[in-house]
Design a protein around this motif. Structure first.
Motif, PDB file in Angstrom:
ATOM      1  N   THR A  64       0.836  -1.188   0.000  1.00  0.00           N
ATOM      2  CA  THR A  64       0.000   0.000   0.000  1.00  0.00           C
ATOM      3  C   THR A  64       0.877   1.246   0.000  1.00  0.00           C
ATOM      4  OG1 THR A  64      -0.088  -0.009   2.406  1.00  0.00           O
ATOM      5  CG2 THR A  64      -1.881  -1.125   1.242  1.00  0.00           C
ATOM      6  N   GLY A  65       0.270   2.366  -0.340  1.00  0.00           N
ATOM      7  CA  GLY A  65       0.969   3.641  -0.296  1.00  0.00           C
ATOM      8  C   GLY A  65       2.124   3.715  -1.274  1.00  0.00           C
ATOM      9  N   TRP A  66       3.184   4.388  -0.866  1.00  0.00           N
ATOM     10  CA  TRP A  66       4.340   4.581  -1.734  1.00  0.00           C
ATOM     11  C   TRP A  66       5.058   3.276  -2.031  1.00  0.00           C
ATOM     12  CZ3 TRP A  66       4.755   8.465  -4.782  1.00  0.00           C
ATOM     13  CH2 TRP A  66       4.172   9.684  -4.433  1.00  0.00           C
ATOM     14  N   ASP A  67       4.927   2.275  -1.153  1.00  0.00           N
ATOM     15  CA  ASP A  67       5.515   0.965  -1.442  1.00  0.00           C
ATOM     16  C   ASP A  67       4.912   0.374  -2.702  1.00  0.00           C
ATOM     17  OD1 ASP A  67       7.168   1.060   0.769  1.00  0.00           O
ATOM     18  OD2 ASP A  67       5.710   0.067   2.062  1.00  0.00           O
ATOM     19  N   ALA A  68       3.623   0.579  -2.902  1.00  0.00           N
ATOM     20  CA  ALA A  68       2.957   0.071  -4.097  1.00  0.00           C
ATOM     21  C   ALA A  68       3.452   0.793  -5.350  1.00  0.00           C
ATOM     22  CB  ALA A  68       1.450   0.221  -3.970  1.00  0.00           C
ATOM     23  N   VAL A  69       3.807   2.060  -5.217  1.00  0.00           N
ATOM     24  CA  VAL A  69       4.274   2.844  -6.362  1.00  0.00           C
ATOM     25  C   VAL A  69       5.612   2.311  -6.867  1.00  0.00           C
ATOM     26  CG1 VAL A  69       4.995   5.149  -7.134  1.00  0.00           C
ATOM     27  CG2 VAL A  69       3.023   4.903  -5.626  1.00  0.00           C
ATOM     28  N   HIS A  70       6.452   1.818  -5.969  1.00  0.00           N
ATOM     29  CA  HIS A  70       7.768   1.321  -6.368  1.00  0.00           C
ATOM     30  C   HIS A  70       7.683   0.164  -7.348  1.00  0.00           C
ATOM     31  CE1 HIS A  70      10.016   3.916  -3.731  1.00  0.00           C
ATOM     32  NE2 HIS A  70       9.260   3.551  -2.707  1.00  0.00           N
ATOM     33  N   GLU A  71       6.593  -0.570  -7.339  1.00  0.00           N
ATOM     34  CA  GLU A  71       6.421  -1.719  -8.226  1.00  0.00           C
ATOM     35  C   GLU A  71       5.802  -1.343  -9.578  1.00  0.00           C
ATOM     36  OE1 GLU A  71       7.594  -4.706  -7.316  1.00  0.00           O
ATOM     37  OE2 GLU A  71       8.265  -3.691  -5.487  1.00  0.00           O
ATOM     38  N   LEU A  72       5.411  -0.081  -9.748  1.00  0.00           N
ATOM     39  CA  LEU A  72       4.711   0.357 -10.955  1.00  0.00           C
ATOM     40  C   LEU A  72       5.688   0.866 -12.015  1.00  0.00           C
ATOM     41  CD1 LEU A  72       1.691   2.194  -9.310  1.00  0.00           C
ATOM     42  CD2 LEU A  72       1.760  -0.099 -10.289  1.00  0.00           C
ATOM     43  N   PRO A  73       5.218   1.012 -13.255  1.00  0.00           N
ATOM     44  CA  PRO A  73       6.077   1.514 -14.337  1.00  0.00           C
ATOM     45  C   PRO A  73       6.538   2.955 -14.073  1.00  0.00           C
ATOM     46  CG  PRO A  73       3.986   0.688 -15.197  1.00  0.00           C
ATOM     47  CD  PRO A  73       3.888   0.671 -13.721  1.00  0.00           C
ATOM     48  N   PRO A  74       7.619   3.363 -14.730  1.00  0.00           N
ATOM     49  CA  PRO A  74       8.141   4.721 -14.539  1.00  0.00           C
ATOM     50  C   PRO A  74       7.107   5.821 -14.810  1.00  0.00           C
ATOM     51  CG  PRO A  74       9.722   3.394 -15.739  1.00  0.00           C
ATOM     52  CD  PRO A  74       8.470   2.568 -15.609  1.00  0.00           C
ATOM     53  N   SER A  75       6.239   5.615 -15.787  1.00  0.00           N
ATOM     54  CA  SER A  75       5.236   6.647 -16.080  1.00  0.00           C
ATOM     55  C   SER A  75       4.294   6.839 -14.899  1.00  0.00           C
ATOM     56  CB  SER A  75       4.441   6.277 -17.336  1.00  0.00           C
ATOM     57  OG  SER A  75       3.775   5.036 -17.159  1.00  0.00           O
ATOM     58  N   ALA A  76       3.934   5.763 -14.221  1.00  0.00           N
ATOM     59  CA  ALA A  76       3.050   5.869 -13.061  1.00  0.00           C
ATOM     60  C   ALA A  76       3.773   6.566 -11.907  1.00  0.00           C
ATOM     61  CB  ALA A  76       2.570   4.489 -12.635  1.00  0.00           C
ATOM     62  N   LYS A  77       5.055   6.295 -11.746  1.00  0.00           N
ATOM     63  CA  LYS A  77       5.839   6.969 -10.701  1.00  0.00           C
ATOM     64  C   LYS A  77       5.897   8.468 -10.968  1.00  0.00           C
ATOM     65  CE  LYS A  77       8.722   2.943  -9.918  1.00  0.00           C
ATOM     66  NZ  LYS A  77      10.038   2.348 -10.109  1.00  0.00           N
ATOM     67  N   LEU A  78       6.116   8.831 -12.233  1.00  0.00           N
ATOM     68  CA  LEU A  78       6.178  10.252 -12.594  1.00  0.00           C
ATOM     69  C   LEU A  78       4.845  10.936 -12.331  1.00  0.00           C
ATOM     70  CD1 LEU A  78       7.592  12.696 -13.826  1.00  0.00           C
ATOM     71  CD2 LEU A  78       6.965  11.817 -16.084  1.00  0.00           C
ATOM     72  N   VAL A  79       3.757  10.321 -12.739  1.00  0.00           N
ATOM     73  CA  VAL A  79       2.426  10.898 -12.514  1.00  0.00           C
ATOM     74  C   VAL A  79       2.167  11.062 -11.015  1.00  0.00           C
ATOM     75  CG1 VAL A  79      -0.051  10.450 -12.736  1.00  0.00           C
ATOM     76  CG2 VAL A  79       1.451  10.160 -14.710  1.00  0.00           C
ATOM     77  N   ALA A  80       2.542  10.069 -10.217  1.00  0.00           N
ATOM     78  CA  ALA A  80       2.343  10.156  -8.769  1.00  0.00           C
ATOM     79  C   ALA A  80       3.141  11.316  -8.178  1.00  0.00           C
ATOM     80  CB  ALA A  80       2.734   8.844  -8.094  1.00  0.00           C
ATOM     81  N   LYS A  81       4.383  11.492  -8.625  1.00  0.00           N
ATOM     82  CA  LYS A  81       5.208  12.591  -8.118  1.00  0.00           C
ATOM     83  C   LYS A  81       4.657  13.956  -8.535  1.00  0.00           C
ATOM     84  CE  LYS A  81       8.572  11.545  -5.576  1.00  0.00           C
ATOM     85  NZ  LYS A  81       8.419  11.860  -4.155  1.00  0.00           N
ATOM     86  N   VAL A  82       4.158  14.053  -9.759  1.00  0.00           N
ATOM     87  CA  VAL A  82       3.568  15.318 -10.216  1.00  0.00           C
ATOM     88  C   VAL A  82       2.323  15.636  -9.393  1.00  0.00           C
ATOM     89  CG1 VAL A  82       2.408  16.430 -12.167  1.00  0.00           C
ATOM     90  CG2 VAL A  82       4.568  15.255 -12.515  1.00  0.00           C
TER      91      VAL A  82
END
Length: 97
Positions: A18-36
């Motif tokens: 859950t949370g940011w741990d779940a983001v680490h497993e996602l593609p780079p585009s999803a990480k970028l969108v989350a950071k934006v």
């Protein structure tokens, strides 16, 4: 030689993140969108495409993956009901939502 004990349940290898741990497993585009979204707060899909400089189709894919991971949530825009507004559903690194 003994037969395996059928009464013992198999332990699942995968744990739900859950949370940011779940983001680490996602593609780079999803990480970028989350950071934006973390930086800007709430944005529409077209605003996200503009901010990230990603194609709209890639942003749509990233948002779908983030929603599946319960990292972002969306609501309809009050000013234009055809658009959805996206925001982070997890706390940012500094403890804010």
């Amino acid at each position: 030689m003994s037969a395996p004990d059928a009464a013992q349940p198999e332990v699942a290898e995968e744990t739900e993140q859950t949370g940011w741990d779940a983001v680490h497993e996602l593609p780079p585009s999803a990480k970028l969108v989350a950071k934006v979204l973390e930086y800007n707060g709430t944005l529409t899909q077209s605003q996200l495409a503009e901010e990230t400089m990603l194609p709209p189709r890639t942003v749509r894919y990233a948002l779908n993956r983030l929603e599946e991971a319960d990292v972002v949530h969306s609501r309809f825009s009050f000013s234009d009901a055809r658009k959805r507004i996206y925001a982070l559903a997890v706390e940012s690194a500094d403890g804010q939502r």
